[in-house]
Motif scaffolding. Sequence first.
Motif, PDB file in Angstrom:
ATOM      1  N   ILE A 170      -4.842 -17.508   2.038  1.00 46.67           N
ATOM      2  CA  ILE A 170      -4.709 -17.449   0.572  1.00 46.67           C
ATOM      3  C   ILE A 170      -4.392 -18.852   0.061  1.00 46.67           C
ATOM      4  O   ILE A 170      -4.930 -19.285  -0.949  1.00 46.67           O
ATOM      5  CB  ILE A 170      -3.617 -16.423   0.183  1.00 46.67           C
ATOM      6  N   ASN A 171      -3.508 -19.549   0.778  1.00 43.90           N
ATOM      7  CA  ASN A 171      -3.290 -20.986   0.593  1.00 43.90           C
ATOM      8  C   ASN A 171      -3.268 -21.600   1.988  1.00 43.90           C
ATOM      9  O   ASN A 171      -2.941 -20.917   2.976  1.00 43.90           O
ATOM     10  CB  ASN A 171      -1.952 -21.259  -0.118  1.00 43.90           C
ATOM     11  N   TYR A 172      -3.595 -22.897   2.104  1.00 46.09           N
ATOM     12  CA  TYR A 172      -3.583 -23.554   3.415  1.00 46.09           C
ATOM     13  C   TYR A 172      -2.180 -23.525   4.003  1.00 46.09           C
ATOM     14  O   TYR A 172      -1.205 -23.793   3.312  1.00 46.09           O
ATOM     15  CB  TYR A 172      -4.107 -24.984   3.294  1.00 46.09           C
ATOM     16  N   GLY A 173      -2.099 -23.148   5.276  1.00 45.76           N
ATOM     17  CA  GLY A 173      -0.814 -23.005   5.937  1.00 45.76           C
ATOM     18  C   GLY A 173      -0.353 -21.548   6.022  1.00 45.76           C
ATOM     19  O   GLY A 173       0.639 -21.255   6.680  1.00 45.76           O
ATOM     20  N   HIS A 174      -1.071 -20.637   5.382  1.00 39.52           N
ATOM     21  CA  HIS A 174      -0.817 -19.182   5.445  1.00 39.52           C
ATOM     22  C   HIS A 174      -0.738 -18.771   6.921  1.00 39.52           C
ATOM     23  O   HIS A 174      -1.685 -18.944   7.671  1.00 39.52           O
ATOM     24  CB  HIS A 174      -1.981 -18.495   4.721  1.00 39.52           C
ATOM     25  N   THR A 175       0.444 -18.272   7.303  1.00 35.54           N
ATOM     26  CA  THR A 175       0.756 -18.022   8.718  1.00 35.54           C
ATOM     27  C   THR A 175       1.085 -16.554   8.956  1.00 35.54           C
ATOM     28  O   THR A 175       1.703 -15.905   8.104  1.00 35.54           O
ATOM     29  CB  THR A 175       1.944 -18.922   9.137  1.00 35.54           C
ATOM     30  N   LEU A 176       0.676 -16.033  10.104  1.00 31.71           N
ATOM     31  CA  LEU A 176       0.972 -14.654  10.488  1.00 31.71           C
ATOM     32  C   LEU A 176       1.980 -14.653  11.618  1.00 31.71           C
ATOM     33  O   LEU A 176       1.850 -15.423  12.575  1.00 31.71           O
ATOM     34  CB  LEU A 176      -0.312 -13.944  10.943  1.00 31.71           C
ATOM     35  N   ILE A 177       3.000 -13.794  11.506  1.00 31.09           N
ATOM     36  CA  ILE A 177       4.017 -13.647  12.549  1.00 31.09           C
ATOM     37  C   ILE A 177       3.826 -12.268  13.164  1.00 31.09           C
ATOM     38  O   ILE A 177       3.899 -11.253  12.458  1.00 31.09           O
ATOM     39  CB  ILE A 177       5.447 -13.834  11.986  1.00 31.09           C
ATOM     40  N   VAL A 178       3.596 -12.243  14.479  1.00 33.31           N
ATOM     41  CA  VAL A 178       3.053 -11.047  15.132  1.00 33.31           C
ATOM     42  C   VAL A 178       3.860 -10.704  16.389  1.00 33.31           C
ATOM     43  O   VAL A 178       4.086 -11.588  17.228  1.00 33.31           O
ATOM     44  CB  VAL A 178       1.575 -11.321  15.542  1.00 33.31           C
ATOM     45  N   PRO A 179       4.283  -9.439  16.544  1.00 31.17           N
ATOM     46  CA  PRO A 179       4.914  -9.055  17.814  1.00 31.17           C
ATOM     47  C   PRO A 179       3.852  -9.014  18.916  1.00 31.17           C
ATOM     48  O   PRO A 179       2.709  -8.638  18.652  1.00 31.17           O
ATOM     49  CB  PRO A 179       5.461  -7.646  17.544  1.00 31.17           C
ATOM     50  N   LYS A 180       4.223  -9.413  20.115  1.00 35.23           N
ATOM     51  CA  LYS A 180       3.227  -9.399  21.200  1.00 35.23           C
ATOM     52  C   LYS A 180       2.880  -7.983  21.626  1.00 35.23           C
ATOM     53  O   LYS A 180       1.782  -7.738  22.119  1.00 35.23           O
ATOM     54  CB  LYS A 180       3.715 -10.226  22.391  1.00 35.23           C
ATOM     55  N   LYS A 181       3.820  -7.067  21.422  1.00 29.95           N
ATOM     56  CA  LYS A 181       3.496  -5.649  21.669  1.00 29.95           C
ATOM     57  C   LYS A 181       2.739  -5.100  20.464  1.00 29.95           C
ATOM     58  O   LYS A 181       3.054  -5.447  19.324  1.00 29.95           O
ATOM     59  CB  LYS A 181       4.773  -4.836  21.891  1.00 29.95           C
ATOM     60  N   HIS A 182       1.777  -4.252  20.723  1.00 28.34           N
ATOM     61  CA  HIS A 182       0.948  -3.703  19.646  1.00 28.34           C
ATOM     62  C   HIS A 182       1.642  -2.518  18.961  1.00 28.34           C
ATOM     63  O   HIS A 182       1.942  -1.522  19.594  1.00 28.34           O
ATOM     64  CB  HIS A 182      -0.405  -3.243  20.216  1.00 28.34           C
ATOM     65  N   TYR A 183       1.892  -2.662  17.663  1.00 28.97           N
ATOM     66  CA  TYR A 183       2.335  -1.550  16.819  1.00 28.97           C
ATOM     67  C   TYR A 183       1.377  -1.511  15.640  1.00 28.97           C
ATOM     68  O   TYR A 183       1.107  -2.552  15.040  1.00 28.97           O
ATOM     69  CB  TYR A 183       3.763  -1.759  16.308  1.00 28.97           C
ATOM     70  N   ASP A 184       0.906  -0.334  15.280  1.00 29.20           N
ATOM     71  CA  ASP A 184      -0.097  -0.228  14.207  1.00 29.20           C
ATOM     72  C   ASP A 184       0.432  -0.699  12.857  1.00 29.20           C
ATOM     73  O   ASP A 184      -0.308  -1.292  12.082  1.00 29.20           O
ATOM     74  CB  ASP A 184      -0.572   1.221  14.050  1.00 29.20           C
ATOM     75  N   ASN A 185       1.702  -0.393  12.561  1.00 32.55           N
ATOM     76  CA  ASN A 185       2.224  -0.730  11.231  1.00 32.55           C
ATOM     77  C   ASN A 185       3.740  -0.853  11.247  1.00 32.55           C
ATOM     78  O   ASN A 185       4.401  -0.576  12.246  1.00 32.55           O
ATOM     79  CB  ASN A 185       1.763   0.300  10.182  1.00 32.55           C
ATOM     80  N   PHE A 186       4.277  -1.232  10.119  1.00 33.06           N
ATOM     81  CA  PHE A 186       5.703  -1.492   9.902  1.00 33.06           C
ATOM     82  C   PHE A 186       6.590  -0.318  10.309  1.00 33.06           C
ATOM     83  O   PHE A 186       7.677  -0.511  10.851  1.00 33.06           O
ATOM     84  CB  PHE A 186       5.885  -1.808   8.411  1.00 33.06           C
ATOM     85  N   LEU A 187       6.117   0.912  10.027  1.00 31.21           N
ATOM     86  CA  LEU A 187       6.971   2.087  10.195  1.00 31.21           C
ATOM     87  C   LEU A 187       7.297   2.395  11.653  1.00 31.21           C
ATOM     88  O   LEU A 187       8.249   3.115  11.923  1.00 31.21           O
ATOM     89  CB  LEU A 187       6.326   3.319   9.538  1.00 31.21           C
ATOM     90  N   ILE A 188       6.524   1.886  12.571  1.00 37.17           N
ATOM     91  CA  ILE A 188       6.759   2.258  13.972  1.00 37.17           C
ATOM     92  C   ILE A 188       7.280   1.106  14.837  1.00 37.17           C
ATOM     93  O   ILE A 188       7.414   1.254  16.047  1.00 37.17           O
ATOM     94  CB  ILE A 188       5.487   2.885  14.613  1.00 37.17           C
ATOM     95  N   VAL A 189       7.600  -0.021  14.202  1.00 30.57           N
ATOM     96  CA  VAL A 189       8.168  -1.127  14.978  1.00 30.57           C
ATOM     97  C   VAL A 189       9.630  -0.792  15.288  1.00 30.57           C
ATOM     98  O   VAL A 189      10.405  -0.508  14.380  1.00 30.57           O
ATOM     99  CB  VAL A 189       8.105  -2.458  14.191  1.00 30.57           C
ATOM    100  N   PRO A 190      10.038  -0.807  16.569  1.00 28.57           N
ATOM    101  CA  PRO A 190      11.429  -0.497  16.905  1.00 28.57           C
ATOM    102  C   PRO A 190      12.392  -1.503  16.257  1.00 28.57           C
ATOM    103  O   PRO A 190      12.058  -2.673  16.085  1.00 28.57           O
ATOM    104  CB  PRO A 190      11.473  -0.630  18.434  1.00 28.57           C
ATOM    105  N   THR A 191      13.581  -1.007  15.911  1.00 31.03           N
ATOM    106  CA  THR A 191      14.562  -1.800  15.165  1.00 31.03           C
ATOM    107  C   THR A 191      14.841  -3.155  15.785  1.00 31.03           C
ATOM    108  O   THR A 191      14.828  -4.179  15.103  1.00 31.03           O
ATOM    109  CB  THR A 191      15.884  -1.016  15.063  1.00 31.03           C
TER     110      THR A 191
END
Length: 146
Positions: free
Chosen positions: A33-54
């Motif tokens: 969206i702007n240069y430098g737009h960065t994604l922070i990603v868990p190495k374990k695969h979770y489909d969405n926010f609701l299922i990421v362990p605390t």
Amino acid sequence: MECIFCNIIEGNAKAEIVFEDEDIIAFLDIQPINYGHTLIVPKKHYDNFLIVPTEELNRLTVATQYIAGAVKRSVKADGFNVITNNGDSAGQTVYHFHFHVIPRFDEDFNFKPRLKNYSSGGMKEYADKIRSAVSKYKDIYNGQKN
Ligand SMILES: [Zn+2]
């Protein structure tokens, strides 16, 4: 199912990686969206926010705070957005949970949806629906706090 982020994590797809530890990876969005737009990603695969362990979510949040500061300083941004898109309707395109850090500059673009106004009694109606769901899942929340 094929997941581009899992491929990046496994080293089978290229990415411009800016941070990595044993649980988390951060790389540039290929269509920023702007240069430098960065994604922070868990190495374990979770489909969405609701299922990421605390525990994992806590570490991701800390990493996102750290990386957001680095992004902001390095591209001399005036501000930034931290967002997570969940579901097609919210613009989620990769079904492997991630935070976006989007550097923002004064007057770069408008990120403002058209705001609604509640009808009379409408606000309480929505609050009641949400309060009901909140109380239904309170045990899960309390369990995760510990
Ligand atoms: Zn994945």
